[in-house]
Design a protein around this motif. Structure first.
Motif, PDB file in Angstrom:
ATOM      1  N   GLU A 150      48.533  34.732  41.375  1.00 57.93           N
ATOM      2  CA  GLU A 150      48.282  35.514  42.589  1.00 57.93           C
ATOM      3  C   GLU A 150      49.566  36.192  43.068  1.00 57.93           C
ATOM      4  OE1 GLU A 150      46.345  32.884  45.401  1.00 57.93           O
ATOM      5  OE2 GLU A 150      44.715  32.498  43.972  1.00 57.93           O
ATOM      6  N   GLU A 210      43.842  42.850  46.592  1.00 59.87           N
ATOM      7  CA  GLU A 210      42.631  42.127  46.232  1.00 59.87           C
ATOM      8  C   GLU A 210      42.712  41.749  44.760  1.00 59.87           C
ATOM      9  OE1 GLU A 210      38.999  43.809  48.915  1.00 59.87           O
ATOM     10  OE2 GLU A 210      39.483  44.925  47.091  1.00 59.87           O
ATOM     11  N   TYR A 227      40.537  39.735  41.547  1.00 60.61           N
ATOM     12  CA  TYR A 227      39.165  39.432  41.146  1.00 60.61           C
ATOM     13  C   TYR A 227      39.149  38.429  40.003  1.00 60.61           C
ATOM     14  CZ  TYR A 227      37.976  43.452  43.961  1.00 60.61           C
ATOM     15  OH  TYR A 227      37.814  44.309  45.017  1.00 60.61           O
ATOM     16  N   TYR A 259      37.888  27.554  43.020  1.00 58.29           N
ATOM     17  CA  TYR A 259      38.027  28.898  43.571  1.00 58.29           C
ATOM     18  C   TYR A 259      37.647  28.927  45.045  1.00 58.29           C
ATOM     19  CZ  TYR A 259      38.168  30.065  38.588  1.00 58.29           C
ATOM     20  OH  TYR A 259      38.475  30.121  37.253  1.00 58.29           O
ATOM     21  N   GLU A 260      36.527  28.330  45.380  1.00 59.89           N
ATOM     22  CA  GLU A 260      36.066  28.372  46.766  1.00 59.89           C
ATOM     23  C   GLU A 260      36.997  27.587  47.686  1.00 59.89           C
ATOM     24  OE1 GLU A 260      31.875  27.415  46.568  1.00 59.89           O
ATOM     25  OE2 GLU A 260      31.429  29.419  45.738  1.00 59.89           O
ATOM     26  N   TRP A 275      38.757  31.959  47.485  1.00 61.81           N
ATOM     27  CA  TRP A 275      38.021  32.992  46.762  1.00 61.81           C
ATOM     28  C   TRP A 275      36.613  33.103  47.336  1.00 61.81           C
ATOM     29  CZ3 TRP A 275      39.963  35.996  42.758  1.00 61.81           C
ATOM     30  CH2 TRP A 275      41.253  35.661  42.344  1.00 61.81           C
ATOM     31  N   HIS A 276      36.076  34.319  47.358  1.00 63.51           N
ATOM     32  CA  HIS A 276      34.739  34.576  47.904  1.00 63.51           C
ATOM     33  C   HIS A 276      33.865  35.207  46.832  1.00 63.51           C
ATOM     34  CE1 HIS A 276      36.193  33.571  51.873  1.00 63.51           C
ATOM     35  NE2 HIS A 276      37.263  34.301  51.589  1.00 63.51           N
ATOM     36  N   TYR A 308      34.160  36.843  41.763  1.00 67.97           N
ATOM     37  CA  TYR A 308      34.824  36.448  43.005  1.00 67.97           C
ATOM     38  C   TYR A 308      35.960  37.421  43.327  1.00 67.97           C
ATOM     39  CZ  TYR A 308      32.396  31.984  42.941  1.00 67.97           C
ATOM     40  OH  TYR A 308      31.428  31.020  42.975  1.00 67.97           O
ATOM     41  N   LYS A 349      39.575  37.681  46.077  1.00 66.44           N
ATOM     42  CA  LYS A 349      40.458  37.025  47.036  1.00 66.44           C
ATOM     43  C   LYS A 349      41.399  38.062  47.613  1.00 66.44           C
ATOM     44  CE  LYS A 349      43.557  33.128  47.743  1.00 66.44           C
ATOM     45  NZ  LYS A 349      44.196  31.954  47.125  1.00 66.44           N
TER      46      LYS A 349
END
Length: 162
Positions: free
Chosen positions: A105, A115, A117, A131-132, A136-137, A155, A157
């Protein structure tokens, strides 16, 4: 005292990275066996879109001289994507995946992206949980180059700018 994990840059075709990829494939094949039996057109296509020239960074986590984990950053035409986060089975539960993600990241942020992915399979609940837990969404739709195969999830972030 336990040995620290070092995270270094490596080549995407470093034998230690390749060995971790083989371990991942062997572990995931049984999880997806029933899915591929029902949808044979997707068998063996998980990495068909990975062009080695699109890989910007490959990181390798080392515990002593042993390869404990790896992750890649690649450039798609319109975004940067995390690929192939893998931690060897005997090294799990030690924070290595989280450390690799933090490093990748930061690498992406230094490239100016805000952003980041990633793509995973819905049968990889351990990865989804990581991830969650780390911000991460899940996106409501898949992004290119992924197809709506009924098992893929994408996802995003938001990254802090550097």
């Amino acid at each position: 005292m336990s040995e620290q994990v070092r995270i270094i840059r490596a080549s995407h075709n470093d034998p230690r990275v390749t060995a971790l990829h083989a371990e991942k494939d062997a572990e995931l094949e049984p999880r997806y066996r029933a899915y591929y039996a029902a949808y044979p057109e997707y068998q063996g296509r998980s990495d068909e879109t990975l062009d080695p020239t699109s890989i910007l960074t490959t990181l390798l986590a080392l515990k002593g001289d042993s390869a404990a984990g790896t992750v890649m950053l690649r450039a798609l035409t319109d975004r940067l994507e995390v690929k192939r986060l893998i931690v060897g089975k005997k090294y799990r539960g030690r924070g290595i995946a989280t450390a690799l993600m933090q490093h990748i990241e930061r690498d992406a942020a230094t490239r100016g992206t805000t952003e980041l992915y990633l793509h995973t399979g819905s049968l990889q609940q351990d990865a989804i949980a990581l991830y969650e837990k780390t911000g991460w969404h899940r996106l409501p739709q898949l992004f290119t180059p992924y197809k709506d195969d009924g098992v893929s999830q994408c996802y995003v972030k938001q990254l802090a700018s550097h």
